[in-house]
Write a protein that holds these residues in place. Structure first.
Motif, PDB file in Angstrom:
ATOM      1  N   GLY A 266      51.643  22.454  40.156  1.00  0.00           N
ATOM      2  CA  GLY A 266      52.672  21.452  40.645  1.00  0.00           C
ATOM      3  C   GLY A 266      53.591  22.014  41.378  1.00  0.00           C
ATOM      4  O   GLY A 266      54.764  21.548  41.126  1.00  0.00           O
ATOM      5  N   ARG A 267      53.279  22.871  42.355  1.00  0.00           N
ATOM      6  CA  ARG A 267      54.409  23.439  43.176  1.00  0.00           C
ATOM      7  C   ARG A 267      54.043  23.381  44.456  1.00  0.00           C
ATOM      8  O   ARG A 267      54.168  24.211  45.236  1.00  0.00           O
ATOM      9  CB  ARG A 267      54.798  25.089  42.736  1.00  0.00           C
ATOM     10  N   PRO A 268      53.910  22.070  45.093  1.00  0.00           N
ATOM     11  CA  PRO A 268      53.387  21.637  46.476  1.00  0.00           C
ATOM     12  C   PRO A 268      54.242  22.327  47.603  1.00  0.00           C
ATOM     13  O   PRO A 268      53.801  22.646  48.429  1.00  0.00           O
ATOM     14  CB  PRO A 268      53.274  20.011  46.340  1.00  0.00           C
ATOM     15  N   ASP A 269      55.648  22.354  47.181  1.00  0.00           N
ATOM     16  CA  ASP A 269      56.470  22.847  48.388  1.00  0.00           C
ATOM     17  C   ASP A 269      56.457  24.298  48.670  1.00  0.00           C
ATOM     18  O   ASP A 269      56.299  24.528  49.934  1.00  0.00           O
ATOM     19  CB  ASP A 269      58.028  22.391  48.069  1.00  0.00           C
ATOM     20  N   GLU A 270      56.101  25.085  47.569  1.00  0.00           N
ATOM     21  CA  GLU A 270      55.988  26.394  47.781  1.00  0.00           C
ATOM     22  C   GLU A 270      54.419  26.551  48.268  1.00  0.00           C
ATOM     23  O   GLU A 270      54.307  27.395  49.348  1.00  0.00           O
ATOM     24  CB  GLU A 270      55.865  27.313  46.493  1.00  0.00           C
ATOM     25  N   ALA A 271      53.560  25.932  47.991  1.00  0.00           N
ATOM     26  CA  ALA A 271      52.288  25.880  48.727  1.00  0.00           C
ATOM     27  C   ALA A 271      52.181  25.611  50.107  1.00  0.00           C
ATOM     28  O   ALA A 271      51.696  26.264  50.839  1.00  0.00           O
ATOM     29  CB  ALA A 271      51.255  25.057  47.897  1.00  0.00           C
TER      30      ALA A 271
ATOM     31  N   ARG B  23      46.760  34.810  50.858  1.00  0.00           N
ATOM     32  CA  ARG B  23      47.601  33.887  50.816  1.00  0.00           C
ATOM     33  C   ARG B  23      47.234  32.402  50.543  1.00  0.00           C
ATOM     34  O   ARG B  23      47.856  31.362  50.068  1.00  0.00           O
ATOM     35  CB  ARG B  23      48.402  34.009  52.085  1.00  0.00           C
ATOM     36  N   PHE B  24      45.831  31.746  51.109  1.00  0.00           N
ATOM     37  CA  PHE B  24      45.606  30.593  50.993  1.00  0.00           C
ATOM     38  C   PHE B  24      45.190  30.400  49.390  1.00  0.00           C
ATOM     39  O   PHE B  24      45.358  29.245  48.880  1.00  0.00           O
ATOM     40  CB  PHE B  24      44.344  30.211  51.890  1.00  0.00           C
ATOM     41  N   THR B  25      44.692  31.590  48.854  1.00  0.00           N
ATOM     42  CA  THR B  25      44.441  31.336  47.525  1.00  0.00           C
ATOM     43  C   THR B  25      45.616  30.985  46.646  1.00  0.00           C
ATOM     44  O   THR B  25      45.854  30.268  45.631  1.00  0.00           O
ATOM     45  CB  THR B  25      43.868  32.659  47.042  1.00  0.00           C
ATOM     46  N   GLN B  26      46.760  31.696  47.035  1.00  0.00           N
ATOM     47  CA  GLN B  26      47.997  31.514  46.503  1.00  0.00           C
ATOM     48  C   GLN B  26      48.524  30.237  46.720  1.00  0.00           C
ATOM     49  O   GLN B  26      49.036  29.615  45.566  1.00  0.00           O
ATOM     50  CB  GLN B  26      48.956  32.759  47.038  1.00  0.00           C
ATOM     51  N   ALA B  27      48.489  29.711  47.795  1.00  0.00           N
ATOM     52  CA  ALA B  27      48.876  28.367  47.923  1.00  0.00           C
ATOM     53  C   ALA B  27      48.033  27.323  47.396  1.00  0.00           C
ATOM     54  O   ALA B  27      48.801  26.355  46.702  1.00  0.00           O
ATOM     55  CB  ALA B  27      48.780  28.045  49.655  1.00  0.00           C
ATOM     56  N   ARG B  28      46.691  27.470  47.175  1.00  0.00           N
ATOM     57  CA  ARG B  28      45.993  26.441  46.363  1.00  0.00           C
ATOM     58  C   ARG B  28      46.367  26.659  44.943  1.00  0.00           C
ATOM     59  O   ARG B  28      46.450  25.465  44.191  1.00  0.00           O
ATOM     60  CB  ARG B  28      44.502  26.965  46.453  1.00  0.00           C
ATOM     61  N   CYS B  29      46.615  27.680  44.405  1.00  0.00           N
ATOM     62  CA  CYS B  29      47.107  27.842  42.986  1.00  0.00           C
ATOM     63  C   CYS B  29      48.315  27.206  42.797  1.00  0.00           C
ATOM     64  O   CYS B  29      48.827  26.513  41.713  1.00  0.00           O
ATOM     65  CB  CYS B  29      47.079  29.333  42.503  1.00  0.00           C
ATOM     66  N   LEU B  30      49.353  27.455  43.841  1.00  0.00           N
ATOM     67  CA  LEU B  30      50.612  26.930  43.645  1.00  0.00           C
ATOM     68  C   LEU B  30      50.673  25.264  43.393  1.00  0.00           C
ATOM     69  O   LEU B  30      51.296  24.610  42.873  1.00  0.00           O
ATOM     70  CB  LEU B  30      51.531  27.348  44.726  1.00  0.00           C
ATOM     71  N   ALA B  31      49.638  24.845  44.547  1.00  0.00           N
ATOM     72  CA  ALA B  31      49.355  23.422  44.467  1.00  0.00           C
ATOM     73  C   ALA B  31      48.930  22.707  43.069  1.00  0.00           C
ATOM     74  O   ALA B  31      49.401  21.973  42.525  1.00  0.00           O
ATOM     75  CB  ALA B  31      48.766  22.792  45.535  1.00  0.00           C
TER      76      ALA B  31
ATOM     77  N   LYS C 283      54.688  25.769  52.049  1.00  0.00           N
ATOM     78  CA  LYS C 283      55.460  26.782  52.794  1.00  0.00           C
ATOM     79  C   LYS C 283      54.522  27.984  53.272  1.00  0.00           C
ATOM     80  O   LYS C 283      54.365  28.610  54.254  1.00  0.00           O
ATOM     81  CB  LYS C 283      56.741  27.508  51.900  1.00  0.00           C
ATOM     82  N   ILE C 284      53.551  28.512  52.222  1.00  0.00           N
ATOM     83  CA  ILE C 284      52.886  29.545  52.228  1.00  0.00           C
ATOM     84  C   ILE C 284      51.679  29.169  53.473  1.00  0.00           C
ATOM     85  O   ILE C 284      51.372  29.829  54.126  1.00  0.00           O
ATOM     86  CB  ILE C 284      52.130  29.976  51.223  1.00  0.00           C
ATOM     87  N   ARG C 285      51.330  27.865  53.388  1.00  0.00           N
ATOM     88  CA  ARG C 285      50.312  27.547  54.193  1.00  0.00           C
ATOM     89  C   ARG C 285      50.720  27.514  55.795  1.00  0.00           C
ATOM     90  O   ARG C 285      50.091  27.860  56.790  1.00  0.00           O
ATOM     91  CB  ARG C 285      49.765  26.108  54.112  1.00  0.00           C
ATOM     92  N   ARG C 286      51.922  27.101  56.141  1.00  0.00           N
ATOM     93  CA  ARG C 286      52.471  27.062  57.067  1.00  0.00           C
ATOM     94  C   ARG C 286      52.952  28.654  57.673  1.00  0.00           C
ATOM     95  O   ARG C 286      52.747  28.864  58.907  1.00  0.00           O
ATOM     96  CB  ARG C 286      54.089  26.391  57.201  1.00  0.00           C
ATOM     97  N   GLU C 287      53.232  29.483  56.866  1.00  0.00           N
ATOM     98  CA  GLU C 287      53.311  30.880  57.408  1.00  0.00           C
ATOM     99  C   GLU C 287      52.125  31.579  57.447  1.00  0.00           C
ATOM    100  O   GLU C 287      52.119  32.544  58.356  1.00  0.00           O
ATOM    101  CB  GLU C 287      54.096  31.731  56.111  1.00  0.00           C
TER     102      GLU C 287
END
Length: 69
Positions: free
Chosen positions: A56-61, A45-53, A63-67
């Motif tokens: 250019g998708r920081p809001d989604e990133a 999930r952290f890899t997913q958040a890093r890639c989203l960021a 959200k995943i970090r918080r979850e």
């Protein structure tokens, strides 16, 4: 291990490829209640958040970090 492979893809800036595989990994390796599995799922999930960021998708990133905390 496949979870580490996703991290390596992110390290190589192959985030689109990593993101395409994250959901499949999470589905293939559901939470089984063990600490080891939970740690691997957090890693993915952290890899997913890093890639989203990176893509250019920081809001989604965020959200995943918080979850995932």
């Amino acid at each position: 291990h496949r979870a580490r492979q996703l991290g390596r893809l992110a390290d190589k800036n192959l985030c689109a490829r990593a993101l395409a595989r994250v959901d499949a990994w999470l589905e293939a390796y559901p939470d089984d209640g063990t600490p080891a599995r939970a740690q691997l799922r957090r890693q993915v999930r952290f890899t997913q958040a890093r890639c989203l960021a990176k893509l250019g998708r920081p809001d989604e990133a965020e959200k995943i970090r918080r979850e995932t905390r």
